[in-house]
Design a protein around this motif. Structure first.
Motif, PDB file in Angstrom:
ATOM      1  N   LEU A  45      13.450 -14.627 -47.260  1.00  0.00           N
ATOM      2  CA  LEU A  45      12.085 -14.996 -46.890  1.00  0.00           C
ATOM      3  C   LEU A  45      11.068 -13.982 -47.413  1.00  0.00           C
ATOM      4  O   LEU A  45       9.962 -14.352 -47.795  1.00  0.00           O
ATOM      5  N   PHE A  49       9.050 -16.018 -49.802  1.00  0.00           N
ATOM      6  CA  PHE A  49       7.969 -16.568 -48.977  1.00  0.00           C
ATOM      7  C   PHE A  49       6.812 -15.578 -48.850  1.00  0.00           C
ATOM      8  O   PHE A  49       5.670 -15.904 -49.165  1.00  0.00           O
ATOM      9  N   MET A  53       3.126 -15.169 -51.197  1.00  0.00           N
ATOM     10  CA  MET A  53       1.836 -15.219 -50.508  1.00  0.00           C
ATOM     11  C   MET A  53       0.968 -14.037 -50.928  1.00  0.00           C
ATOM     12  O   MET A  53      -0.212 -14.174 -51.212  1.00  0.00           O
ATOM     13  N   LEU A 245       0.607 -29.637 -33.058  1.00  0.00           N
ATOM     14  CA  LEU A 245       0.674 -28.667 -34.161  1.00  0.00           C
ATOM     15  C   LEU A 245       1.562 -29.189 -35.287  1.00  0.00           C
ATOM     16  O   LEU A 245       1.207 -29.113 -36.460  1.00  0.00           O
ATOM     17  N   ILE A 249      -0.742 -29.672 -38.731  1.00  0.00           N
ATOM     18  CA  ILE A 249      -0.601 -28.737 -39.849  1.00  0.00           C
ATOM     19  C   ILE A 249      -0.097 -29.431 -41.117  1.00  0.00           C
ATOM     20  O   ILE A 249      -0.744 -29.348 -42.160  1.00  0.00           O
ATOM     21  N   PRO A 250       1.039 -30.136 -41.056  1.00  0.00           N
ATOM     22  CA  PRO A 250       1.464 -30.786 -42.306  1.00  0.00           C
ATOM     23  C   PRO A 250       0.501 -31.873 -42.757  1.00  0.00           C
ATOM     24  O   PRO A 250       0.305 -32.057 -43.958  1.00  0.00           O
ATOM     25  N   MET A 294      -5.187 -22.130 -45.555  1.00  0.00           N
ATOM     26  CA  MET A 294      -4.332 -21.410 -44.625  1.00  0.00           C
ATOM     27  C   MET A 294      -5.167 -20.756 -43.527  1.00  0.00           C
ATOM     28  O   MET A 294      -4.837 -20.854 -42.339  1.00  0.00           O
ATOM     29  N   ILE A 297      -6.633 -23.347 -41.078  1.00  0.00           N
ATOM     30  CA  ILE A 297      -5.612 -23.881 -40.167  1.00  0.00           C
ATOM     31  C   ILE A 297      -5.207 -22.843 -39.131  1.00  0.00           C
ATOM     32  O   ILE A 297      -5.143 -23.129 -37.936  1.00  0.00           O
ATOM     33  N   LEU A 298      -4.972 -21.608 -39.585  1.00  0.00           N
ATOM     34  CA  LEU A 298      -4.588 -20.562 -38.634  1.00  0.00           C
ATOM     35  C   LEU A 298      -5.679 -20.372 -37.590  1.00  0.00           C
ATOM     36  O   LEU A 298      -5.393 -20.219 -36.401  1.00  0.00           O
TER      37      LEU A 298
ATOM     38  N   LEU B 109       6.626 -18.579 -39.459  1.00  0.00           N
ATOM     39  CA  LEU B 109       5.542 -18.850 -40.400  1.00  0.00           C
ATOM     40  C   LEU B 109       5.805 -19.978 -41.409  1.00  0.00           C
ATOM     41  O   LEU B 109       4.939 -20.837 -41.591  1.00  0.00           O
ATOM     42  N   PRO B 110       6.981 -20.029 -42.060  1.00  0.00           N
ATOM     43  CA  PRO B 110       7.167 -21.103 -43.044  1.00  0.00           C
ATOM     44  C   PRO B 110       7.048 -22.499 -42.432  1.00  0.00           C
ATOM     45  O   PRO B 110       6.662 -23.440 -43.114  1.00  0.00           O
ATOM     46  N   ALA B 112       4.955 -23.260 -40.092  1.00  0.00           N
ATOM     47  CA  ALA B 112       3.562 -23.496 -39.727  1.00  0.00           C
ATOM     48  C   ALA B 112       2.653 -23.477 -40.954  1.00  0.00           C
ATOM     49  O   ALA B 112       1.443 -23.502 -40.814  1.00  0.00           O
ATOM     50  N   MET B 113       3.228 -23.424 -42.136  1.00  0.00           N
ATOM     51  CA  MET B 113       2.416 -23.315 -43.344  1.00  0.00           C
ATOM     52  C   MET B 113       2.381 -24.675 -44.040  1.00  0.00           C
ATOM     53  O   MET B 113       3.419 -25.295 -44.176  1.00  0.00           O
TER      54      MET B 113
END
Lengths: 314, 267
Positions: A45, A49, A53, A245, A249-250, A294, A297-298, B109-110, B112-113
């Motif tokens: 990750l 990931f 970012m 949520l 989100i998606p 991002m 949304i956050l 996190l992944p 929620a992204m």
């Protein structure tokens, strides 16, 4: 200090008694175990990931062209240009995702409630039917909605016959006697596609509600509706929060529904990021747009979770 | 009972059944149109019953190739994500260590992204590292986004397991390896299976992240996306229907086996 208080070579200060060497080794090894277990997953990750970012953040402040290469110039103007040019897409994404989330909650709640309290021996079958559509590819199902909402389809002619489309086009969500390529179609697709993400968390929190509470509430002369409002719904709040949520989100980052069911007038921010990245090859703008999405949304999620978590849930 | 009272009493159930119908409707359309013989390239209007597409599912150029690629990636991504995710889940569920909260955050996190953000970021990284897009980049991306779901599923299961069962095994002189293989693993298995199943479904179905990391490789969702612009062949509906039927049969079989096991355990 160690010489005065502890005669043994170097025990850890809080240790009450010196441990035999073998045991000490075992304890140390045991303390390492969780890190060894974590190593591969966390590394994966971090590299694939988190690093992207961070890299994306630096890309968003770069300038340059594809031929000359991109350089970090702390060019924050990309953000302003991106916001300036695409704020309608941001707004549209949030509005569509928000409406779809509310619709999912309204449509999904009765089904989750039915499965949890009324389905009896049909419960497992109903759950399978909720999950099963998942297994036909997302895209294929969205294309099926293209067929269902097509101009000459039975559904659309029925809606036309009962003059519902007159109503919806007067408030601007459809156009004339067509549904495809209108906001209604996109919201319908989003609602459909993310509905199971709402139903499953709702179901799992409703399932935990003790049925005797309903009886108790009835014994105290509450009407079924009052029971729902004062007992069932507040107890299902964790499911409501998780479901909204998982839907919102998606849905706000989705571009498949807007692309297949909408027209250029319904494009969402995902469509813009996709085309900036894959077609225009303007990576800084794509990165800036991703970061704004991002952050927005956050921000929304944080405010929402805080409100839903602390305020009186009535 | 008057019809109006009946209706009021069953309003919730009726609403639920309508929602269920709404969920299944597209699948019915996919099934029906897999037997269509379209007039033009576009399989949107009903024309004529035919089983052609079912008899020659692979006659469309590139479709079965993309299907094979998707299956290959889904299997490997499932194995990768399940192994890494299960290890991570055990660490998080069984140990207290510094950095645990941060790890939980990293896992969350992944999920929620938005996918488009993850896809574009990873794509940018690969692009700048001059890594060639293709099979491996897709696989890396899929393991990345499946991992969190496996961790969540396995962690929930492990947390609900009674640690006394393992202590009992050790009291009965089981070695750590025996305890793990005969007690811990079978108890955690449903969680691991759920995580693996979810990974497979997510990986097989993903379009958004894949499209940023695929280069010239075409997975099945990418094939469907591309064909949507030119006119989707009937065979896509055949595959969609087959997937649906196979999945439902597998779930039913699992239920049956699980049910029998439970009954035997009770007896």
């Amino acid at each position: 200090m160690s010489a005065a208080t502890a005669p043994v070579t170097d025990p850890p200060p809080p240790a009450p008694a010196p441990l035999p060497a073998a045991l000490k080794k075992a304890v140390r090894r045991r303390r390492l175990v969780p890190y060894l277990l974590l190593l591969a997953g966390v590394a994966w990750l971090l590299v694939f990931f988190v690093a992207p970012m961070v890299y994306q953040a630096s890309t968003s402040v770069q300038t340059g062209t594809l031929e000359d290469g991109f350089k970090v110039t702390w060019h924050f103007a990309t953000y302003w240009h991106a916001l300036d040019a695409y704020w309608p897409h941001f707004l549209r994404s949030l509005v569509y995702a928000g409406i779809a989330t509310v619709l999912c909650l309204l449509i999904g709640y009765p089904l989750a409630y039915t499965i949890a309290f009324r389905a009896g021996r049909w419960r497992n079958l109903a759950l399978i039917l909720v999950i099963a559509p998942f297994f036909t590819s997302f895209l294929i199902r969205t294309l099926a909605w293209e067929t269902i909402l097509a101009d000459q389809s039975p559904v659309v002619s029925f809606l036309n016959d009962i003059h519902l489309l007159d109503l919806t086009s007067s408030i601007g969500v459809t156009q004339g006697d067509r549904v495809l390529a209108t906001p209604l179609a996109v919201v319908c697709g989003l609602t459909y596609n993310f509905l199971p993400f709402m139903i499953l968390p709702l179901y799992s929190s409703l399932e935990r509600v003790d049925g005797r509470l309903h009886e108790a509430s009835g014994d105290l002369y509450a009407t079924p509706f009052t029971t729902f409002r004062k007992v069932t719904f507040p107890l299902s709040m964790p499911g409501v929060v998780a479901g909204t949520l998982l839907t919102f989100i998606p849905a706000s980052g989705d571009y498949i529904n807007a692309e297949l069911l909408g027209s250029t007038n319904q494009q969402m921010i995902g469509n813009v990021i996709e085309s900036q990245f894959l077609r225009v090859l303007d990576y800084p703008t794509a990165a800036a747009l991703s970061f704004i999405l991002m952050a927005v949304i956050l921000g929304i999620v944080t405010v929402y979770v805080r409100r839903a978590g602390t305020e009186e849930l009535v | 009972m008057s019809p109006i009272r009946w209706l009021r009493k069953h309003l919730v159930v009726i609403a639920g059944v309508i929602t269920l119908a709404y969920l299944i409707l597209p699948n019915v359309v996919v099934l029906v149109f897999s037997f269509n013989k379209p007039k033009s390239r576009f399989n949107y209007t009903w024309n004529e019953f035919s089983t052609d597409a079912w008899q020659h599912p692979c006659s469309v150029a590139g479709m079965c190739g993309s299907l094979t690629l998707s299956l290959k990636i889904a299997v490997l991504a499932t194995v990768g994500a399940t192994v890494l995710g299960t290890l991570t889940a055990f660490a998080l569920a069984r140990y207290r260590f510094s950095g645990r909260a941060a790890t939980n955050m990293l896992i969350f996190l992944p999920m929620a992204m938005p996918e488009v953000v993850m896809g574009a970021s990873l794509g940018t990284l690969f692009l700048n590292m001059r890594i060639r897009f293709g099979f491996w980049t897709i696989l890396i991306a899929h393991i990345m986004f499946c991992l969190s779901f496996v961790v969540t599923a396995v962690k929930a299961r492990v947390m609900s397991m009674d640690p006394r069962l393992e202590q009992a095994a050790q009291d009965l002189y089981a070695t750590p390896v025996q305890t793990f293989l005969r007690i811990t693993l079978p108890l955690a298995a449903p969680g691991i299976a759920a995580g693996a199943l979810l990974s497979f479904a997510l990986s097989f179905d993903d379009y958004i992240i894949t499209s940023f990391n695929a280069g010239n490789s075409v997975t099945f969702p990418m094939f469907v996306w591309g064909s949507a612009q030119r006119g989707t062949p009937v065979q896509v509906n055949v595959i969609g229907t087959a997937m649906f039927v196979i999945a439902v049969l597998l779930v039913l079989a699992g239920q049956l086996i699980g049910g029998r096991g439970r009954r035997r355990a009770r007896a």
